[in-house]
Write an enzyme that holds these catalytic residues in place. Structure first.
Site, PDB file in Angstrom:
ATOM      1  N   HIS A  30     -11.111  -5.394  -2.975  1.00  0.00           N
ATOM      2  CA  HIS A  30      -9.670  -5.641  -2.442  1.00  0.00           C
ATOM      3  C   HIS A  30      -9.537  -5.896  -0.743  1.00  0.00           C
ATOM      4  CE1 HIS A  30      -9.885  -1.204  -2.037  1.00  0.00           C
ATOM      5  NE2 HIS A  30      -9.305  -1.177  -1.182  1.00  0.00           N
ATOM      6  N   ASP A  71       0.991  -1.143  -0.473  1.00  0.00           N
ATOM      7  CA  ASP A  71      -0.185  -0.091  -0.188  1.00  0.00           C
ATOM      8  C   ASP A  71       0.825   1.030  -0.158  1.00  0.00           C
ATOM      9  OD1 ASP A  71      -1.948   1.921   0.872  1.00  0.00           O
ATOM     10  OD2 ASP A  71      -3.333   0.906   1.072  1.00  0.00           O
TER      11      ASP A  71
END
Length: 135
Positions: free
Chosen positions: A101, A32
C-alpha cells in the site's frame, strides 16, 4: 490473487466498508482510520502483494502513477501546503499490514508531523563503495 486472511484484501474487495475516495478496476483509495494528517489516504491494489518485492514492475508503475494523480487532486481539494508519498516494505521499514500500500499524506503548515529521516554523515569513499556495487 487474493489472501482471504488479509484485511486490506477484504477492504479492497468491498467486504469491509470504508471511506473510499477513488476506485478503479485495480485499486481502491481509502481514508486512513488513524490519519497522520487531515485527508491521509491509502492506495490499496485489489490484488494481493505482500510488498513491492513481490509486485511486477508494471503494477508498481500503475500504483505510483495513481499516487501522482491522487496527490495533485488531494492537494487541490484539501488545500494542502505540501504532500508526502510513503511506501514501507517489511517490518524494519515500518510496514505493519503486509499488503502493498501507498500512504498519501497531505501536509499542512504547523501540522506537527515529523516524517523526514535524520540525515547522517557520509564520506566520498563510502559513497564510492556503494556506487561501485551497482557497476
Amino acid at each position: 490473487m487474493r489472501d482471504d486472511n488479509c484485511i486490506f484484501c477484504k477492504i479492497a474487495g468491498g467486504e469491509i466498508p470504508t471511506n473510499a475516495i477513488y476506485e478503479d478496476d485495480d485499486h481502491k483509495v481509502i481514508l486512513d482510520m488513524s490519519p497522520a494528517t487531515r485527508g491521509h489516504a491509502l492506495i490499496l491494489p485489489k490484488q494481493h502483494y505482500k510488498n513491492i518485492y513481490e509486485m511486477p514492475a508494471d503494477k508498481v508503475g500503475e500504483a505510483f502513477k495513481l499516487a501522482g494523480r491522487m496527490a495533485q487532486t488531494m492537494t487541490d481539494k484539501l488545500k494542502a501546503d505540501g504532500f508526502n508519498i510513503v511506501q514501507n516494505n517489511n517490518e524494519i521499514a515500518g510496514q505493519t499490514v503486509f499488503h502493498f500500500h501507498i500512504h498519501l499524506i497531505p501536509r499542512y503548515e504547523g501540522d506537527g508531523q515529523v516524517i523526514p529521516w535524520k540525515p547522517k554523515e557520509s564520506t566520498p569513499e563510502g559513497l564510492a563503495e556503494i556506487r561501485d556495487l551497482f557497476q
